[in-house]
Write a protein that holds these residues in place. Structure first.
Motif, PDB file in Angstrom:
ATOM      1  N   ALA A  63       0.830  -1.202   0.000  1.00 45.51           N
ATOM      2  CA  ALA A  63       0.000   0.000   0.000  1.00 45.51           C
ATOM      3  C   ALA A  63       0.865   1.253   0.000  1.00 45.51           C
ATOM      4  O   ALA A  63       0.568   2.229  -0.709  1.00 45.51           O
ATOM      5  CB  ALA A  63      -0.928  -0.010   1.218  1.00 45.51           C
ATOM      6  N   ALA A  64       1.934   1.247   0.792  1.00 47.44           N
ATOM      7  CA  ALA A  64       2.822   2.413   0.848  1.00 47.44           C
ATOM      8  C   ALA A  64       3.461   2.676  -0.509  1.00 47.44           C
ATOM      9  O   ALA A  64       3.577   3.832  -0.942  1.00 47.44           O
ATOM     10  CB  ALA A  64       3.892   2.204   1.918  1.00 47.44           C
ATOM     11  N   ARG A  65       3.891   1.614  -1.188  1.00 45.83           N
ATOM     12  CA  ARG A  65       4.503   1.792  -2.511  1.00 45.83           C
ATOM     13  C   ARG A  65       3.502   2.369  -3.510  1.00 45.83           C
ATOM     14  O   ARG A  65       3.844   3.248  -4.311  1.00 45.83           O
ATOM     15  CB  ARG A  65       5.051   0.459  -3.023  1.00 45.83           C
ATOM     16  CG  ARG A  65       6.319  -0.010  -2.350  1.00 45.83           C
ATOM     17  CD  ARG A  65       7.005  -1.079  -3.192  1.00 45.83           C
ATOM     18  NE  ARG A  65       6.107  -2.178  -3.504  1.00 45.83           N
ATOM     19  CZ  ARG A  65       6.004  -3.301  -2.810  1.00 45.83           C
ATOM     20  NH1 ARG A  65       6.748  -3.463  -1.717  1.00 45.83           N
ATOM     21  NH2 ARG A  65       5.175  -4.253  -3.180  1.00 45.83           N
ATOM     22  N   ARG A  66       2.273   1.879  -3.478  1.00 42.38           N
ATOM     23  CA  ARG A  66       1.277   2.343  -4.440  1.00 42.38           C
ATOM     24  C   ARG A  66       0.848   3.784  -4.162  1.00 42.38           C
ATOM     25  O   ARG A  66       0.661   4.574  -5.101  1.00 42.38           O
ATOM     26  CB  ARG A  66       0.069   1.402  -4.434  1.00 42.38           C
ATOM     27  CG  ARG A  66       0.334   0.129  -5.206  1.00 42.38           C
ATOM     28  CD  ARG A  66      -0.786  -0.892  -5.059  1.00 42.38           C
ATOM     29  NE  ARG A  66      -0.652  -1.929  -6.078  1.00 42.38           N
ATOM     30  CZ  ARG A  66       0.204  -2.943  -6.000  1.00 42.38           C
ATOM     31  NH1 ARG A  66       0.996  -3.050  -4.930  1.00 42.38           N
ATOM     32  NH2 ARG A  66       0.277  -3.832  -6.963  1.00 42.38           N
ATOM     33  N   TRP A  82       2.630  18.803   0.088  1.00 45.26           N
ATOM     34  CA  TRP A  82       2.057  17.675   0.816  1.00 45.26           C
ATOM     35  C   TRP A  82       2.454  16.350   0.169  1.00 45.26           C
ATOM     36  O   TRP A  82       2.850  15.398   0.868  1.00 45.26           O
ATOM     37  CB  TRP A  82       0.541  17.816   0.851  1.00 45.26           C
ATOM     38  CG  TRP A  82      -0.170  16.580   1.312  1.00 45.26           C
ATOM     39  CD1 TRP A  82      -0.397  16.195   2.603  1.00 45.26           C
ATOM     40  CD2 TRP A  82      -0.736  15.555   0.487  1.00 45.26           C
ATOM     41  NE1 TRP A  82      -1.067  14.995   2.626  1.00 45.26           N
ATOM     42  CE2 TRP A  82      -1.287  14.585   1.344  1.00 45.26           C
ATOM     43  CE3 TRP A  82      -0.828  15.374  -0.899  1.00 45.26           C
ATOM     44  CZ2 TRP A  82      -1.925  13.441   0.861  1.00 45.26           C
ATOM     45  CZ3 TRP A  82      -1.454  14.245  -1.379  1.00 45.26           C
ATOM     46  CH2 TRP A  82      -2.003  13.297  -0.507  1.00 45.26           C
ATOM     47  N   ALA A  83       2.369  16.286  -1.159  1.00 47.63           N
ATOM     48  CA  ALA A  83       2.679  15.041  -1.867  1.00 47.63           C
ATOM     49  C   ALA A  83       4.129  14.643  -1.663  1.00 47.63           C
ATOM     50  O   ALA A  83       4.438  13.473  -1.414  1.00 47.63           O
ATOM     51  CB  ALA A  83       2.365  15.188  -3.352  1.00 47.63           C
ATOM     52  N   GLU A  89       8.074  10.049   3.343  1.00 46.89           N
ATOM     53  CA  GLU A  89       7.847   9.262   4.550  1.00 46.89           C
ATOM     54  C   GLU A  89       7.402   7.837   4.217  1.00 46.89           C
ATOM     55  O   GLU A  89       7.815   6.874   4.877  1.00 46.89           O
ATOM     56  CB  GLU A  89       6.804   9.947   5.438  1.00 46.89           C
ATOM     57  CG  GLU A  89       7.257  11.283   6.004  1.00 46.89           C
ATOM     58  CD  GLU A  89       8.526  11.129   6.825  1.00 46.89           C
ATOM     59  OE1 GLU A  89       8.457  10.581   7.935  1.00 46.89           O
ATOM     60  OE2 GLU A  89       9.605  11.528   6.345  1.00 46.89           O
ATOM     61  N   LEU A  90       6.584   7.677   3.198  1.00 47.83           N
ATOM     62  CA  LEU A  90       6.152   6.348   2.790  1.00 47.83           C
ATOM     63  C   LEU A  90       7.323   5.545   2.222  1.00 47.83           C
ATOM     64  O   LEU A  90       7.410   4.323   2.423  1.00 47.83           O
ATOM     65  CB  LEU A  90       5.027   6.440   1.763  1.00 47.83           C
ATOM     66  CG  LEU A  90       3.676   6.926   2.301  1.00 47.83           C
ATOM     67  CD1 LEU A  90       2.717   7.202   1.154  1.00 47.83           C
ATOM     68  CD2 LEU A  90       3.074   5.913   3.269  1.00 47.83           C
ATOM     69  N   ALA A 197       1.061   7.160   9.738  1.00 45.68           N
ATOM     70  CA  ALA A 197      -0.238   6.480   9.828  1.00 45.68           C
ATOM     71  C   ALA A 197      -1.379   7.482   9.938  1.00 45.68           C
ATOM     72  O   ALA A 197      -2.450   7.291   9.338  1.00 45.68           O
ATOM     73  CB  ALA A 197      -0.230   5.528  11.030  1.00 45.68           C
ATOM     74  N   ASP A 198      -1.162   8.545  10.702  1.00 47.64           N
ATOM     75  CA  ASP A 198      -2.198   9.581  10.817  1.00 47.64           C
ATOM     76  C   ASP A 198      -2.448  10.248   9.464  1.00 47.64           C
ATOM     77  O   ASP A 198      -3.600  10.518   9.089  1.00 47.64           O
ATOM     78  CB  ASP A 198      -1.778  10.626  11.845  1.00 47.64           C
ATOM     79  CG  ASP A 198      -1.888  10.106  13.278  1.00 47.64           C
ATOM     80  OD1 ASP A 198      -2.627   9.129  13.499  1.00 47.64           O
ATOM     81  OD2 ASP A 198      -1.218  10.669  14.174  1.00 47.64           O
TER      82      ASP A 198
END
Length: 366
Positions: A63-66, A82-83, A89-90, A197-198
């Motif tokens: 999920a983080a990669r996508r 933001w992106a 971080e991901l 996570a938040d």
């Protein structure tokens, strides 16, 4: 702190004709954020269940990669600050969680190859489970150990130093896996992870879009993906595909015998293509109905995954061979193992070349 799951309904084939680019992109990111939160819940419920924790970590990584891939490719449609921050971080989280799995897979790969080269049975090579990986080397090469050192056990087999080579790899990679496991646990308990996570929990219901996202999806959604596709085509054009088209050309093996830095430089363009191919595939998931991109992209990506795994395994064997004061027979076995993995690198390049030539986008390559 609790992170609640959000159920997202995927868009269908005709939706891109009537939705804005922001609505399509937000739907995809909402769904991937939901996957992330499900993985987080699975991890919290796994307890001492190692298999469940590994499955949860795999879900989190995917999920983080996508999400990161979507933020990278469709950055023009999003709030760029933001992106960029969330993507960074991901990437940190995905990379941290991937290390333990990589160490375990690398050890199994090398012990299996060593068992094959030494004439041990395949069943012995993969007998150990992940929690008991530290005892696998003695079992995997038991047949080689039963033979007097230096005496062949059969045609084409490797017996000299196989047992000690396996034990050395076991020690080094198990230590690396233990450190990676500790790093993952530390990361998952850190304030940095909870901030990520938040942010993903917010992403499950709200996406900071830019002005361009208000345009119809059919007008603007394809352009960012085309940019990634052009980068991929340029990167593939720089690869020696003509040489890779010939099996057993020894390109990967010859360069693999060079110094570590030269070997990494030779593999780096292939690793870069792997990253760009994955970004391109994730980008297609955004606007393809049901999130199903060209299946040939998956085949090409799998070939490059094998390339990466073999290259890293060869590097691990070479690193073990540099251990001070090891016996010549052990170094010899590690050298044969290194050569075997470099031949696997060559085979993966050949497989990628075969798949790539059949892909429609290859016809548009410069």
């Amino acid at each position: 702190m609790q992170h609640h799951e959000v159920d997202i309904e995927p868009f269908t084939a005709g939706d891109t004709d009537r939705l804005t680019a922001g609505e399509v992109l937000a739907g995809y990111l909402h769904a991937r954020a939901g996957d992330f939160l499900r993985g987080l819940r699975m991890y919290g419920e796994s307890g001492s269940d190692t298999a469940a924790a590994e499955a949860a970590a795999r879900t989190l990584r995917g999920a983080a990669r996508r999400i990161g891939g979507g933020l990278h490719t469709y950055r023009p449609l999003l709030d760029p600050t933001w992106a960029d921050q969330l993507r960074t971080e991901l990437g940190w989280l995905s990379g941290t969680l991937a290390q333990e799995h990589a160490c375990t897979s690398r050890l199994h790969r090398l012990l299996g190859a060593l068992a094959r080269l030494s004439g041990a049975t395949a069943a012995s090579a993969v007998q150990a489970t992940v929690p008991a990986v530290s005892v696998s080397s003695a079992t995997a090469i038991s047949r080689a150990e039963d033979q007097p050192e230096g005496v062949p056990s059969g045609p084409g087999t490797l017996t000299v130093g196989a047992s000690r080579a396996g034990a050395l790899l076991d020690r080094q990679l198990t230590l690396a896996r233990t450190r990676a496991h500790s790093a993952a646990l530390q990361a998952l308990g850190s304030s940095r992870f909870h901030a990520v996570a938040d942010a993903v929990a917010v992403l499950a219901s709200e996406v900071p879009l830019g002005p361009l996202a208000a345009a119809p999806a059919v007008e603007v959604l394809a352009e960012p993906g085309e940019t990634t596709a052009r980068q991929l085509l340029d990167a593939v054009a720089a690869l020696p595909l003509a040489r890779a088209a010939h099996p057993y050309n020894a390109e990967a093996l010859v360069h693999g015998l060079a110094t570590a830095s030269e070997g990494e430089a030779q593999d780096a363009p292939w690793h870069q293509v792997r990253q760009l191919l994955r970004l391109h595939r994730y980008g297609q998931e955004v606007w393809c109905a049901g999130g199903a991109p060209d299946p040939m992209l998956l085949g090409a990506g799998q070939a490059l995954d094998r390339h990466r795994d073999a290259a890293e395994a060869a590097a691990a064997a070479a690193n073990a061979a540099r251990t001070p004061r090891i016996a010549p027979a052990t170094a010899y076995a590690l050298g044969v193992l290194h050569a075997d993995q470099r031949l696997e690198v060559e085979a993966a390049r050949f497989a990628f070349q075969q798949v790539w030539q059949q892909m429609p986008m290859a016809a548009t390559a410069p």
